[in-house]
Design a protein around this motif. Structure first.
Motif, mmCIF file in Angstrom:
data_model
loop_
_atom_site.group_PDB
_atom_site.id
_atom_site.type_symbol
_atom_site.label_atom_id
_atom_site.label_comp_id
_atom_site.label_asym_id
_atom_site.label_seq_id
_atom_site.Cartn_x
_atom_site.Cartn_y
_atom_site.Cartn_z
ATOM 1 N N PRO A 133 76.125 -23.601 112.923
ATOM 2 C CA PRO A 133 74.960 -23.364 112.073
ATOM 3 C C PRO A 133 74.711 -24.480 111.058
ATOM 4 O O PRO A 133 73.598 -24.608 110.551
ATOM 5 C CB PRO A 133 75.295 -22.047 111.369
ATOM 6 N N MET A 134 75.728 -25.289 110.784
ATOM 7 C CA MET A 134 75.552 -26.386 109.832
ATOM 8 C C MET A 134 74.558 -27.425 110.358
ATOM 9 O O MET A 134 73.965 -28.180 109.579
ATOM 10 C CB MET A 134 76.891 -27.063 109.544
ATOM 11 N N ASN A 135 74.357 -27.456 111.662
ATOM 12 C CA ASN A 135 73.405 -28.397 112.251
ATOM 13 C C ASN A 135 72.127 -27.725 112.725
ATOM 14 O O ASN A 135 71.300 -28.354 113.389
ATOM 15 C CB ASN A 135 74.058 -29.137 113.430
ATOM 16 N N SER A 136 71.970 -26.458 112.388
ATOM 17 C CA SER A 136 70.772 -25.736 112.813
ATOM 18 C C SER A 136 69.559 -26.188 112.005
ATOM 19 O O SER A 136 69.627 -26.386 110.793
ATOM 20 C CB SER A 136 70.975 -24.225 112.636
ATOM 21 N N ASP B 246 66.986 -24.277 111.896
ATOM 22 C CA ASP B 246 66.297 -23.022 111.615
ATOM 23 C C ASP B 246 66.823 -22.322 110.366
ATOM 24 O O ASP B 246 66.585 -21.123 110.178
ATOM 25 C CB ASP B 246 66.425 -22.076 112.815
ATOM 26 N N ILE B 247 67.540 -23.058 109.532
ATOM 27 C CA ILE B 247 68.096 -22.463 108.321
ATOM 28 C C ILE B 247 67.893 -23.424 107.152
ATOM 29 O O ILE B 247 68.036 -24.640 107.298
ATOM 30 C CB ILE B 247 69.593 -22.123 108.520
ATOM 31 N N SER B 248 67.526 -22.885 106.011
ATOM 32 C CA SER B 248 67.238 -23.720 104.838
ATOM 33 C C SER B 248 68.529 -24.236 104.226
ATOM 34 O O SER B 248 69.607 -23.651 104.393
ATOM 35 C CB SER B 248 66.469 -22.906 103.792
ATOM 36 N N ARG B 249 68.410 -25.333 103.488
ATOM 37 C CA ARG B 249 69.552 -25.835 102.739
ATOM 38 C C ARG B 249 69.590 -25.179 101.366
ATOM 39 O O ARG B 249 68.652 -24.491 100.948
ATOM 40 C CB ARG B 249 69.471 -27.356 102.592
ATOM 41 N N ILE B 250 70.681 -25.404 100.639
ATOM 42 C CA ILE B 250 70.770 -24.957 99.249
ATOM 43 C C ILE B 250 69.873 -25.864 98.412
ATOM 44 O O ILE B 250 69.798 -27.072 98.628
ATOM 45 C CB ILE B 250 72.231 -25.014 98.755
ATOM 46 N N VAL B 251 69.195 -25.296 97.436
ATOM 47 C CA VAL B 251 68.117 -26.017 96.763
ATOM 48 C C VAL B 251 68.591 -27.220 95.958
ATOM 49 O O VAL B 251 67.910 -28.244 95.888
ATOM 50 C CB VAL B 251 67.314 -25.063 95.858
ATOM 51 N N SER B 252 69.795 -27.146 95.352
ATOM 52 C CA SER B 252 70.239 -28.223 94.461
ATOM 53 C C SER B 252 71.761 -28.282 94.416
ATOM 54 O O SER B 252 72.458 -27.342 94.816
ATOM 55 C CB SER B 252 69.693 -27.995 93.045
ATOM 56 N N SER B 253 72.269 -29.381 93.886
ATOM 57 C CA SER B 253 73.721 -29.523 93.741
ATOM 58 C C SER B 253 74.266 -28.504 92.745
ATOM 59 O O SER B 253 75.408 -28.040 92.881
ATOM 60 C CB SER B 253 74.064 -30.942 93.295
#
Length: 560
Positions: free
Chosen positions: A360-363, A365-372
């Motif tokens: 899933p880390m390379n999907s 179809d999934i959003s990233r976390i908005v900020s550090s």
């Protein structure tokens, strides 16, 4: 008030648009609003002054350098800082526009809503691109959860506006006969909308649609944590809407603080509970009413009699396929029985692989976390000693890419931080109980959530949830879809918020319901006026009690 707002903001080191109690506070602050507006050709390379130092924007990828001319230019730019004085001038300008009466007409309201509909149609690509820049939000998810929802709100307002504006007739009583009465919805005046970053387009535009429908002048303060969307909103509002009555102010803590020092006729804030307290404290100075859309720990309760495949898909759609868990209405944790937990976990594992693949880390179809900042917060929740050994799936992190894999944890201790605060991310604790009815006490032991999701085919259990669990909203056998029903109010209760909006509730939320009674000069009885003789008292009591026989006797001078 300035000291109150600034000190509280600094203590929390976050912008007002932060959600789940976390913002940036480190982003460069900018203010763009007519007549203090500046055009930018390249947002990425913009520089700013902060604390008397020349620094680069946190979004810049180039090393900071400045010539004497650049320094001079930055000094001139610093003079344009959006401070309380300029905020006051902005509100004064908008109030003048509102007092002219232009925003109150049906024609003005409709024209602005039509322009919003046109904007949504013409700028769909730009909107999805901005959302991808800010959150890596998949195009279809951005389209459905932000553009379609905003379009739906706008279309409903266009369809129903004339009906909403019609005064509501109210029956009168014999004590005011002859008379008629009605409730008139009148605009409040100049209102402030402070939106958040997780659905930065929808949660900015939706309340603005309601405020415009009600006939108000509006200032929108979008979240600086979603800078691409914030910038786009500023440009689109200037291009499509009436800038004499609708404005956007971009920025972070200083700009928001400057806005909160002003007197507004209503404030709608979306974000965290602790920042909501700051907004409420600022509003209290002016007795300004507020709508607070906050959040909380929204649980999903899963009974053993459900269609497990469907239930799991809907839970995943309300968690990882919903901005990767970064949603106030997203599923925060699951409650199920000890016996059923293993089966549920296996179904979730299978479902996640179907949604996002083996890695899933390379999907896409999934959003990233908005900020550090948010990434670090979530990592700390997972790294706590009593939590890290409870992971049954996931846990992978990539700080450089701001990605965290969908993660499932089983029976995390109740005193762990992850069980005490809103998670707002892809971490999903599963809490087990002996029998499913025990979930009532688990939920009720925490602050009232924004939503509760109950999966069961047991009719008594469904009724038990509705009758015994308090929450902003509730869904039986699904997640999050209740917010798509315009006839349902969207809002919290207790620490999850106050007030509501969506559909007509948005119109009502930005309106004052004025009571109006109409009477003529005929039929003016001296019964209500002194001197209060025994005959008048008898007749008055008879009228109040609706005793027709006694009324007749009193009128002809007889008594019982």
């Amino acid at each position: 008030m300035k000291g109150l707002c600034i000190d509280l903001f600094k203590n929390y080191s976050l912008g007002l648009a932060g959600t789940a109690g976390v913002g940036t506070g480190t982003r460069s602050s900018r203010a763009f609003t007519h007549p203090f507006q500046r055009r930018r050709s390249n947002y990425q390379n913009q520089k700013h002054f902060s604390s008397s130092k020349l620094t680069c924007s946190s979004y810049s990828t180039k090393p900071c350098s400045a010539t004497l001319s650049a320094v001079t230019a930055e000094v001139e730019e610093a003079k344009q800082t959006f401070n309380p004085e300029k905020a006051g001038l902005l509100v004064k300008e908008l109030r003048k526009s509102f007092n002219s009466g232009r925003t109150k007409s049906y024609e003005w309201r409709r024209s602005q809503l039509e322009n919003i509909a046109k904007m949504l149609e013409e700028k769909e690509k730009e909107i999805t691109e901005a959302l991808y820049k800010d959150l890596s939000k998949p195009e279809i998810e951005a389209f459905i959860s932000e553009i379609v929802q905003a379009r739906s709100s706008c279309n409903e307002a266009l369809k129903e506006l004339k009906h909403w504006m019609v005064p509501q007739k109210v029956s009168t009583s014999i004590t005011t006969y002859p008379s008629s009465a009605e409730i008139v919805s009148e605009p409040l005046g100049v209102v402030l909308v402070i939106s958040t970053w997780n659905f930065p387009f929808l949660l900015s535009l939706d309340p603005v649609i309601g405020a415009i429908s009600a006939g108000n002048a509006v200032v929108l303060k979008p979240s600086e944590i979603a800078p691409a969307t914030s910038s786009l909103l500023a440009n689109l509002v200037e291009e499509y809407l009436d800038n004499s009555a609708i404005k956007v102010v971009e920025g972070a803590v200083p700009e928001t603080t400057a806005l909160l020092e002003q007197k507004w006729d209503k404030i709608l804030y979306t974000g965290s509970a602790r920042v909501g307290r700051i907004v409420m404290a600022a509003a209290a100075k002016h007795l300004t009413p507020v709508i607070l859309e906050l959040g909380g720990k929204s649980p999903a309760v899963v009974d053993s009699d459900v269609n497990l495949e469907v239930a799991v898909r809907r839970i995943m759609a309300g968690k990882w396929a919903l901005n990767n868990g970064q949603a106030c209405i997203g599923v925060d944790y699951i409650i199920t029985t000890k016996d059923f937990a293993p089966k549920l976990i296996e179904a979730l594992k299978y479902g996640l692989e179907q949604f996002f693949g083996k890695d899933p880390m390379n999907s896409k179809d999934i959003s990233r976390i908005v900020s550090s900042t948010q990434f670090t917060r979530l990592a700390k929740l997972l790294d706590e000693d009593k939590v890290s050994n409870k992971i049954v799936l996931g846990g992978q992190m990539d700080e450089k890419q701001l990605k965290i894999a969908p993660t499932i944890l089983l029976d995390v201790p109740e005193d762990a931080q992850i069980m005490q605060e809103e998670i707002f991310g892809p971490l999903m604790p599963i809490v087990t109980v002996e029998k499913i009815e025990d979930s009532f006490s688990v939920i009720n032991s925490k602050p009232k959530p924004l939503a509760v999701y109950a999966f069961t085919n047991n009719e008594l259990l469904k009724k038990g949830f509705v009758d015994n669990v308090s929450s902003g909203g509730m869904l039986i056998n699904d997640t999050v879809l209740h917010v798509s029903i315009s006839g349902l109010p969207f809002g919290g209760v207790g620490e999850s918020g106050m007030g509501s909006y969506h559909g007509k509730f948005s119109f009502d939320g930005f309106s004052h319901k004025k009571a109006v009674l109409y009477r003529g000069f005929a039929g003016d009885s001296d019964l209500r006026y002194p001197p209060y003789t025994p005959e008048k008292q008898r007749l008055f009591r008879a009228v109040i009690n609706r005793d027709i026989f006694t009324i007749i006797l009193a009128l002809i001078g007889w008594s019982k």
